[in-house]
Scaffold this motif. Structure first.
Motif, PDB file in Angstrom:
ATOM      1  N   ASP A 173      14.128  24.041 -52.437  1.00 18.65           N
ATOM      2  CA  ASP A 173      12.561  24.128 -51.858  1.00 18.65           C
ATOM      3  C   ASP A 173      12.388  22.810 -51.194  1.00 18.65           C
ATOM      4  OD1 ASP A 173      12.898  22.239 -54.342  1.00 18.65           O
ATOM      5  OD2 ASP A 173      10.835  22.997 -55.307  1.00 18.65           O
ATOM      6  N   LEU A 174      13.070  22.016 -51.025  1.00 21.21           N
ATOM      7  CA  LEU A 174      13.064  20.761 -50.093  1.00 21.21           C
ATOM      8  C   LEU A 174      13.884  21.112 -48.865  1.00 21.21           C
ATOM      9  CD1 LEU A 174      12.790  17.963 -52.853  1.00 21.21           C
ATOM     10  CD2 LEU A 174      10.866  18.617 -51.198  1.00 21.21           C
ATOM     11  N   SER A 175      14.439  22.047 -48.646  1.00 25.33           N
ATOM     12  CA  SER A 175      15.330  22.284 -47.346  1.00 25.33           C
ATOM     13  C   SER A 175      14.453  22.127 -46.130  1.00 25.33           C
ATOM     14  CB  SER A 175      16.068  23.729 -47.361  1.00 25.33           C
ATOM     15  OG  SER A 175      16.679  23.941 -46.456  1.00 25.33           O
ATOM     16  N   GLY A 176      15.092  21.259 -45.012  1.00 20.11           N
ATOM     17  CA  GLY A 176      14.244  20.924 -44.130  1.00 20.11           C
ATOM     18  C   GLY A 176      13.339  19.882 -44.227  1.00 20.11           C
TER      19      GLY A 176
ATOM     20  N   ALA B  99      18.227  15.362 -52.798  1.00 17.68           N
ATOM     21  CA  ALA B  99      19.112  16.074 -52.012  1.00 17.68           C
ATOM     22  C   ALA B  99      19.674  17.315 -52.502  1.00 17.68           C
ATOM     23  CB  ALA B  99      20.087  14.861 -51.929  1.00 17.68           C
ATOM     24  N   GLN B 100      19.866  17.294 -53.836  1.00 16.01           N
ATOM     25  CA  GLN B 100      20.204  18.714 -54.357  1.00 16.01           C
ATOM     26  C   GLN B 100      19.371  19.734 -54.145  1.00 16.01           C
ATOM     27  OE1 GLN B 100      23.469  18.852 -54.973  1.00 16.01           O
ATOM     28  NE2 GLN B 100      24.224  16.834 -55.482  1.00 16.01           N
ATOM     29  N   ARG B 101      18.182  19.648 -53.872  1.00 12.22           N
ATOM     30  CA  ARG B 101      17.144  20.576 -53.675  1.00 12.22           C
ATOM     31  C   ARG B 101      16.920  20.825 -51.989  1.00 12.22           C
ATOM     32  NH1 ARG B 101      12.599  19.895 -58.687  1.00 12.22           N
ATOM     33  NH2 ARG B 101      11.333  21.225 -56.928  1.00 12.22           N
ATOM     34  N   GLY B 102      17.813  20.050 -51.586  1.00  9.20           N
ATOM     35  CA  GLY B 102      17.829  20.539 -49.733  1.00  9.20           C
ATOM     36  C   GLY B 102      17.387  19.699 -48.972  1.00  9.20           C
ATOM     37  N   ALA B 103      16.985  18.382 -49.412  1.00  4.38           N
ATOM     38  CA  ALA B 103      16.066  17.358 -48.553  1.00  4.38           C
ATOM     39  C   ALA B 103      17.039  16.712 -47.921  1.00  4.38           C
ATOM     40  CB  ALA B 103      15.229  16.644 -49.632  1.00  4.38           C
ATOM     41  N   GLU B 104      16.483  16.145 -46.755  1.00  3.01           N
ATOM     42  CA  GLU B 104      17.166  15.029 -45.927  1.00  3.01           C
ATOM     43  C   GLU B 104      16.730  13.688 -46.664  1.00  3.01           C
ATOM     44  OE1 GLU B 104      17.428  12.961 -41.487  1.00  3.01           O
ATOM     45  OE2 GLU B 104      17.025  15.123 -41.833  1.00  3.01           O
ATOM     46  N   VAL B 105      17.538  12.859 -47.387  1.00  4.18           N
ATOM     47  CA  VAL B 105      16.889  11.825 -48.295  1.00  4.18           C
ATOM     48  C   VAL B 105      17.587  10.552 -47.740  1.00  4.18           C
ATOM     49  CG1 VAL B 105      16.890  10.903 -50.540  1.00  4.18           C
ATOM     50  CG2 VAL B 105      16.947  13.382 -50.236  1.00  4.18           C
ATOM     51  N   THR B 106      16.581   9.589 -47.512  1.00  2.00           N
ATOM     52  CA  THR B 106      16.964   8.270 -47.233  1.00  2.00           C
ATOM     53  C   THR B 106      16.497   7.399 -48.547  1.00  2.00           C
ATOM     54  OG1 THR B 106      16.704   8.338 -44.852  1.00  2.00           O
ATOM     55  CG2 THR B 106      16.539   6.177 -45.922  1.00  2.00           C
ATOM     56  N   LEU B 107      17.349   6.407 -49.048  1.00  2.00           N
ATOM     57  CA  LEU B 107      17.317   5.756 -50.279  1.00  2.00           C
ATOM     58  C   LEU B 107      17.367   4.462 -50.037  1.00  2.00           C
ATOM     59  CD1 LEU B 107      16.970   5.396 -53.576  1.00  2.00           C
ATOM     60  CD2 LEU B 107      19.405   5.769 -53.491  1.00  2.00           C
ATOM     61  N   ILE B 108      16.364   3.629 -50.071  1.00  2.00           N
ATOM     62  CA  ILE B 108      16.274   2.043 -49.979  1.00  2.00           C
ATOM     63  C   ILE B 108      16.305   1.543 -51.187  1.00  2.00           C
ATOM     64  CG2 ILE B 108      15.069   0.197 -48.749  1.00  2.00           C
ATOM     65  CD1 ILE B 108      13.562   2.017 -47.102  1.00  2.00           C
ATOM     66  N   ALA B 109      17.471   0.795 -51.383  1.00  2.00           N
ATOM     67  CA  ALA B 109      17.679   0.237 -52.782  1.00  2.00           C
ATOM     68  C   ALA B 109      17.640  -1.209 -52.752  1.00  2.00           C
ATOM     69  CB  ALA B 109      18.951   1.089 -53.314  1.00  2.00           C
ATOM     70  N   GLY B 110      17.053  -1.921 -53.791  1.00  4.18           N
ATOM     71  CA  GLY B 110      17.288  -3.262 -54.000  1.00  4.18           C
ATOM     72  C   GLY B 110      18.422  -3.404 -55.283  1.00  4.18           C
ATOM     73  N   ALA B 111      18.329  -4.442 -56.039  1.00  5.85           N
ATOM     74  CA  ALA B 111      18.886  -4.665 -57.042  1.00  5.85           C
ATOM     75  C   ALA B 111      19.145  -3.524 -57.965  1.00  5.85           C
ATOM     76  CB  ALA B 111      18.618  -5.917 -57.675  1.00  5.85           C
TER      77      ALA B 111
ATOM     78  N   ASP C  29       8.166  13.832 -45.265  1.00  5.78           N
ATOM     79  CA  ASP C  29       7.198  14.599 -45.959  1.00  5.78           C
ATOM     80  C   ASP C  29       6.924  14.171 -47.123  1.00  5.78           C
ATOM     81  OD1 ASP C  29       7.506  17.148 -43.914  1.00  5.78           O
ATOM     82  OD2 ASP C  29       9.470  16.701 -44.341  1.00  5.78           O
ATOM     83  N   ILE C  30       7.898  13.411 -47.958  1.00  5.53           N
ATOM     84  CA  ILE C  30       7.478  12.851 -49.123  1.00  5.53           C
ATOM     85  C   ILE C  30       8.047  11.378 -49.075  1.00  5.53           C
ATOM     86  CG2 ILE C  30       7.764  12.972 -51.674  1.00  5.53           C
ATOM     87  CD1 ILE C  30       8.228  15.726 -51.515  1.00  5.53           C
ATOM     88  N   ILE C  31       7.171  10.569 -49.696  1.00  4.00           N
ATOM     89  CA  ILE C  31       7.735   9.017 -49.821  1.00  4.00           C
ATOM     90  C   ILE C  31       7.370   8.593 -51.318  1.00  4.00           C
ATOM     91  CG2 ILE C  31       7.203   6.643 -49.279  1.00  4.00           C
ATOM     92  CD1 ILE C  31       6.306   7.368 -46.607  1.00  4.00           C
ATOM     93  N   ILE C  32       8.536   8.336 -51.979  1.00  9.15           N
ATOM     94  CA  ILE C  32       8.313   7.980 -53.332  1.00  9.15           C
ATOM     95  C   ILE C  32       8.902   6.557 -53.517  1.00  9.15           C
ATOM     96  CG2 ILE C  32       9.303   8.607 -55.790  1.00  9.15           C
ATOM     97  CD1 ILE C  32      10.055  11.395 -54.644  1.00  9.15           C
ATOM     98  N   MET C  33       7.842   5.863 -54.194  1.00 11.16           N
ATOM     99  CA  MET C  33       7.864   4.135 -54.109  1.00 11.16           C
ATOM    100  C   MET C  33       8.270   3.843 -55.499  1.00 11.16           C
ATOM    101  SD  MET C  33       7.663   3.112 -51.042  1.00 11.16           S
ATOM    102  CE  MET C  33       7.296   1.454 -51.428  1.00 11.16           C
ATOM    103  N   ALA C  34       9.583   4.383 -55.821  1.00 12.38           N
ATOM    104  CA  ALA C  34       9.946   3.919 -57.256  1.00 12.38           C
ATOM    105  C   ALA C  34      10.507   2.472 -57.608  1.00 12.38           C
ATOM    106  CB  ALA C  34      11.012   4.981 -57.576  1.00 12.38           C
ATOM    107  N   ALA C  35      10.766   1.776 -56.443  1.00  8.62           N
ATOM    108  CA  ALA C  35      11.045   0.478 -56.602  1.00  8.62           C
ATOM    109  C   ALA C  35      10.231  -0.599 -57.305  1.00  8.62           C
ATOM    110  CB  ALA C  35      11.519  -0.344 -55.260  1.00  8.62           C
TER     111      ALA C  35
END
Length: 406
Positions: A179-182, A219-231, A264-270
């Motif tokens: 459902d996140l394809s594209g 990503a497994q649900r089809g999204a193009e994902v960028t992950l910005i990771a700290g420590a 489309d979605i931004i998730i601020m989990a940091a």
């Protein structure tokens, strides 16, 4: 649980998958192809699983195991799955015990492909993947990395820990739909570190596991994902995800700002540090010097989540972008965990807030999570205790429902 193993060099990793399942209390029956036994012997799988190993439909005929194994399975996982095996599954072949088992099984089936990049990208393989997914089979995206020879690319088997976690999602009733394809998704994860001197820093207890799980599931649900990771802990890189490493809150702010406009979605989990040292000492501060650590002056860091919602209001990012925030809270004299979270979502202006009670080591560094999903109108949905992959699925389910139809 049935673990199918096809004949690829990555078959050795199936040993770790068996161990991952058995350590969580599951009974595993390994069903390799004949070719797989060229890489890992039957005795190894039998020792790790505690169950007999067979490959052919004429083994143990008196038990009718070519039917029984699939009928009794609660979950079938194939890791690795070669291009050849996937083609045989699509064709409905039943010429060995593994394909016969898959043809009989009515439980969830998870396929973890592993092959060279050219094979993975071949139109025949892509068509077979699409067909399997259309039939309800969960086909995981492969990892990007070193392959059998000196070449590198997409087609590497995911880390055994990832295979186990994603497979148990299906056992837990969670789907991995496309459902996140594209769609383009940005996730931040882990704690920031604010340098005091070349040796010391201000930080927090975040492991990054929840953010990495969000990136993996998206990503497994089809999204193009960028992950910005700290420590973060030593976590495997999510499959098919662009990973950007940062250290400080200001670095995180810059990377988010550079990529937020088209998401489309931004998730601020940091877990962003609220403060940083006003100055960073060029040399290690000595305890007995005039510039002792007790004199470190702090400056407030930027509020990245509030800045994102402000950018959306002002038109610098799309008005359709769904912004998800996190609140790591503990109750105090001024209110409960939920009281603080409800105030935070009103203050920050995001579309969805995941609230965690982080007191007494409940969340940071652990593999499980729980909490509440909160919307701006004050509605609260409890997220039951589960793996961080399961919690990631719940968060993404809610975020997907907020994406405007286009």
């Amino acid at each position: 649980m049935v673990l199918g193993v096809a004949g690829g060099i990555a078959a050795y990793k199936a040993c770790h998958v068996v161990r991952g399942f058995t350590e969580q209390g599951h009974s595993v029956r390994v069903v390799p192809t004949e070719s797989a036994l060229n890489f890992v012997g039957a005795a190894t799988f039998e020792a790790l699983s505690g169950n007999p190993v067979s490959t052919g439909v004429f083994d143990r005929v008196e038990e009718v195991q070519h039917v029984r194994v699939g009928q009794e399975a609660d979950l079938v996982v194939i890791a690795p799955a070669t291009a050849d095996l996937m083609a045989r599954l699509v064709a409905g072949r039943a010429d060995d015990l593994l394909t016969a088992t898959c043809l009989v099984a009515t439980c969830p089936v998870v396929v973890a492909p592993a092959m060279h990049t050219e094979m993975w990208n071949h139109p025949a393989t892509r068509a077979n993947v699409a067909t399997l997914r259309d039939r309800g089979v969960t086909v995981l995206e492969p990892a990007h990395g070193r392959l059998t020879g000196p070449d590198t690319g997409a087609g590497r088997l995911p880390d055994p820990e990832q295979i186990v976690a994603l497979s148990l999602l299906r056992l837990d009733g969670c789907e991995l739909p496309q459902d996140l394809s594209g769609r383009r998704v940005l996730v931040t994860a882990g704690g920031t570190r604010e340098n005091i001197d070349p040796v010391r820093y201000l930080g927090n207890r975040s492991s990054g596991r929840q953010g990495f799980a969000l990136a993996e599931v998206a990503a497994q649900r089809g999204a193009e994902v960028t992950l910005i990771a700290g420590a973060t802990d030593e976590l495997p890189v999510p499959c098919g995800v662009e990973l950007i490493r940062i250290s400080s809150a200001r670095e995180l702010e810059g990377e988010v700002a550079a990529r937020a406009a088209d998401r489309d979605i931004i998730i601020m989990a940091a877990a962003v540090a609220d403060y940083r040292p006003t100055t960073t000492a060029p040399a290690k501060l000595k305890k007995n010097s005039a510039s002792a650590l007790t004199g470190v002056e702090l400056t407030e860091n930027p509020d990245i989540l509030a800045g994102l919602t402000a950018s959306r209001r002002e038109g610098r990012i799309s008005a359709d972008t769904v912004i998800v925030g996190f609140a790591a809270e503990t109750g105090d004299d001024t209110g409960s965990v939920l009281d603080h979270a409800l105030r935070k979502i009103r203050r920050k202006g995001c579309d969805l807030l995941m609230c965690n009670d982080v007191g007494s080591g409940k969340v940071f560094g652990r593999r499980r999570n729980r909490g509440w999903l909160i919307t701006p109108d004050g509605s609260v949905t409890e997220v039951d205790d589960g793996t961080k992959f399961r919690v990631a699925s719940a968060i993404l389910d809610s975020a997907v429902r907020l994406i405007p139809d286009r």
